[in-house]
Design an enzyme around this catalytic site. Structure first.
Site, PDB file in Angstrom:
ATOM      1  N   SER A  52       4.616   2.077   8.014  1.00  0.00           N
ATOM      2  CA  SER A  52       4.124   0.941   7.226  1.00  0.00           C
ATOM      3  C   SER A  52       5.205   0.330   6.510  1.00  0.00           C
ATOM      4  CB  SER A  52       3.155   1.319   6.587  1.00  0.00           C
ATOM      5  OG  SER A  52       1.834   1.520   7.103  1.00  0.00           O
ATOM      6  N   HIS A  58       0.568  -1.198   0.119  1.00  0.00           N
ATOM      7  CA  HIS A  58       0.003   0.205  -0.010  1.00  0.00           C
ATOM      8  C   HIS A  58       0.810   1.263   0.035  1.00  0.00           C
ATOM      9  CE1 HIS A  58       0.278  -0.289   4.588  1.00  0.00           C
ATOM     10  NE2 HIS A  58       0.397   1.264   4.287  1.00  0.00           N
ATOM     11  N   ASP A  64      -0.267  -7.513   1.187  1.00  0.00           N
ATOM     12  CA  ASP A  64       0.419  -6.234   1.358  1.00  0.00           C
ATOM     13  C   ASP A  64       1.962  -6.101   1.637  1.00  0.00           C
ATOM     14  OD1 ASP A  64       0.496  -3.376   1.765  1.00  0.00           O
ATOM     15  OD2 ASP A  64      -0.394  -3.303   3.759  1.00  0.00           O
TER      16      ASP A  64
END
Length: 557
Positions: free
Chosen positions: A313, A202, A242
């Protein structure tokens, strides 16, 4: 008296208004069905000949799938010489495809086809000059050498050097007549000395998403030199899990060894390193709060309480010895200490496919099930209960039907959905696999399945390939049966899955229901079902309601 009469009119008017709107909704939303699968009668010679013709056509484009279909045909027929000839023909075509991939240096595909031959019990490999060991060797040689897990302890200050800030420049965004910089920040970490980096999909999605039409340029910033933007490229990515693999032309100042998160327990100390809000070299500490949060479609993730914010992230979650145990991927805004990380086992399973380049595709066998937990066993599990198999799908054709329990895949023990998903992550689409199952009487059976490419919304595939009464079982947890020949909207509840949307809504077996309409929403990722029912739990009072459910979950496999 007048008040009662008025109230009665109001209730009557409300009922007919609801009924009218339901009919309107029902007429405006119809279910477009694909051609429904009809069971094959293997005792009918004409049907068998038709199946042979169909398999020969498939063999021209996809010999592995043809081999699987021929294998099933062979197991269900006896005395047909044409079937034996077909099976041999499919073996040879599949072997030729394996050689073709080897010659083209497509070693990952060659291994997929080779494993399919082995699983299908093909013993004649005289035409091959290589085997499993040679395939594994060339695949590993195409990947960089990963650091060895030696069990040593490294200074945290050295580890921080191995992290990067991932920066995606998306140009200028105009809002309200004012232009501002549009960028995405994330974190990453080196897994090889020659510049391979792991991050989240992402974070870099705008660099690989074909539907994104804007400008996107990918850079990384080293922890020791945060002012210099270094160009990077995406090698491989997986939107479902992801994960993404990047490459940059620098020598890594530190390389993280990959650990084994199977050794982690609730309460163990962990560290997260990343660039929250762009603040590089940020180290936070916490504990593992939970091991089995269902946030991904193909596996559980860890819940941690180490501080994580936007920008973390893709950063590593490490244990006290410095081994990567997970990849930070999500936090919940405004909820302190509620953060999540992807177990490193999933990354290790996917690395060969990430290095192979492009988008990672995942397999499935068009089935739905849940981890089997015997009564009185507590948290212990002993397999995966098959609750539903899509007609015409791989599981269905192979006889892996509802009521059976999966206990092994290619000889590997399966204790629950986590084990099954890990096996699937290590398996490519278009592969033949062997599943061992037991029925309710404990009788074992072997099933040869062909893995199709997992769609974005598996539930939508089921919804379009089965009757509404059956397809709602995996989607909202309610199997139906017609109760009227004149009104096709009237059903009775045949089965309820515990913990499903239908169960939570208070439905029980035997409840009479009327399906007023079904509507697909958000690009076929959600199904909303309008229902008029008399629920036993509510004293059979009339009730109208809408049940919505996502068309993907960890229960599809």
């Amino acid at each position: 008296m007048k008040k009662k009469y008025t109230l009665g009119l109001m209730l009557q008017a409300a009922f007919f208004t609801f009924l009218f709107l339901s009919i309107v909704i029902s007429c405006s939303s119809t279910k477009n069905k694909a051609e429904l699968f009809s069971d094959i009668n293997y005792t009918d010679e004409e049907v068998v000949r038709d199946e042979i013709s169909a398999i020969k056509k498939i063999a021209e484009e996809n010999p592995v799938k043809a081999l699987w279909r021929a294998k099933i045909l062979s197991e269900n027929t006896q005395g047909f010489d044409a079937v034996s000839e077909l099976l041999d023909e499919c073996y040879h075509k599949t072997q030729a495809k394996c050689i073709e991939f080897w010659d083209e240096k497509k070693y990952v595909d060659a291994r997929r086809v080779y494993r399919s031959l082995v699983t299908a019990a093909c013993t004649d490999f005289r035409g091959l000059s290589f085997g499993e060991e040679a395939l594994e060797s060339v695949i590993k040689s195409s990947m960089p050498t990963l650091p060895v897990n030696t069990g040593g302890v490294t200074k945290l200050s050295d580890m921080i050097k191995g992290t990067v800030t991932v920066f995606v420049d998306r140009g200028i965004k105009v809002e309200g007549g004012v232009g501002r910089s549009d960028s995405v920040l994330g974190s990453g970490f080196f897994i090889s000395k020659n510049g391979y980096i792991i991050t989240n999909h992402h974070v870099i999605s705008s660099c690989v998403d074909p539907s994104y039409n804007g400008f996107a340029k990918l850079y990384i910033r080293l922890a020791e030199d945060p002012d210099t933007k270094i160009p990077a490229k995406v090698v491989g990515y997986d939107d479902l899990m992801d994960l993404a693999l990047l490459k940059t032309e620098v020598d890594a100042p530190y390389v993280f060894p990959l650990g084994s998160s199977k050794d982690l327990s609730i309460g163990d100390s962990v560290y997260a390193i990343g660039s929250p809000l762009g603040l590089d070299r940020t180290l936070t500490r916490g504990i593992v709060s939970a091991l089995d949060r269902n946030l991904l479609a193909m596996g559980n993730v860890f819940q941690i309480d180490a501080a994580v914010n936007a920008g973390n992230s893709g950063g590593p979650m490490i244990d006290e010895k410095g081994f990567v145990q997970a990849i930070v991927f999500a936090g919940v805004a405004n909820f302190q200490g509620l953060n999540f990380a992807i177990p490193v086992e999933y990354l290790k399973a996917e690395l060969p496919y990430l290095f192979n380049g492009g988008k990672c595709a995942h397999p499935w066998v068009q089935a739905y099930g849940k981890t089997s937990k015997p009564v009185g066993a507590g948290t212990k599990s002993d397999g995966v209960d098959v609750i539903y198999s899509m007609p015409g799908g791989s599981a269905y054709r192979s006889g892996l039907l509802a009521g059976k329990k999966i206990i092994a895949c290619n000889g590997v023990e399966i204790k629950g959905l986590d084990d099954l998903h890990l096996f699937m992550l290590q398996t490519q689409p278009e592969t033949i696999v062997r599943i061992t199952a037991v029925d309710s009487d404990g009788k074992k059976s072997e099933h040869f399945l062909y893995t199709e490419k997992r769609p974005k919304s598996p539930g939508h595939e089921i919804y379009t390939h089965d009757l509404l009464s059956s397809s709602l079982l995996p989607i909202i947890g309610m199997e139906l049966v017609h109760t009227s020949t004149s009104n096709k909207k009237l059903y009775g509840v045949k089965k309820i899955i515990k913990g499903s949307s239908a169960d939570e809504a208070g439905f029980s077996e035997g409840d009479p229901v009327q399906i007023l309409s079904t509507e697909l929403q958000q690009e076929n990722s959600i199904l909303v079902v309008q229902i008029y029912a008399k629920k036993r739990r509510n004293g059979y009072l009339d009730v109208g309601m809408a049940l919505g459910a996502p068309l993907d979950s960890e229960c599809y496999f």
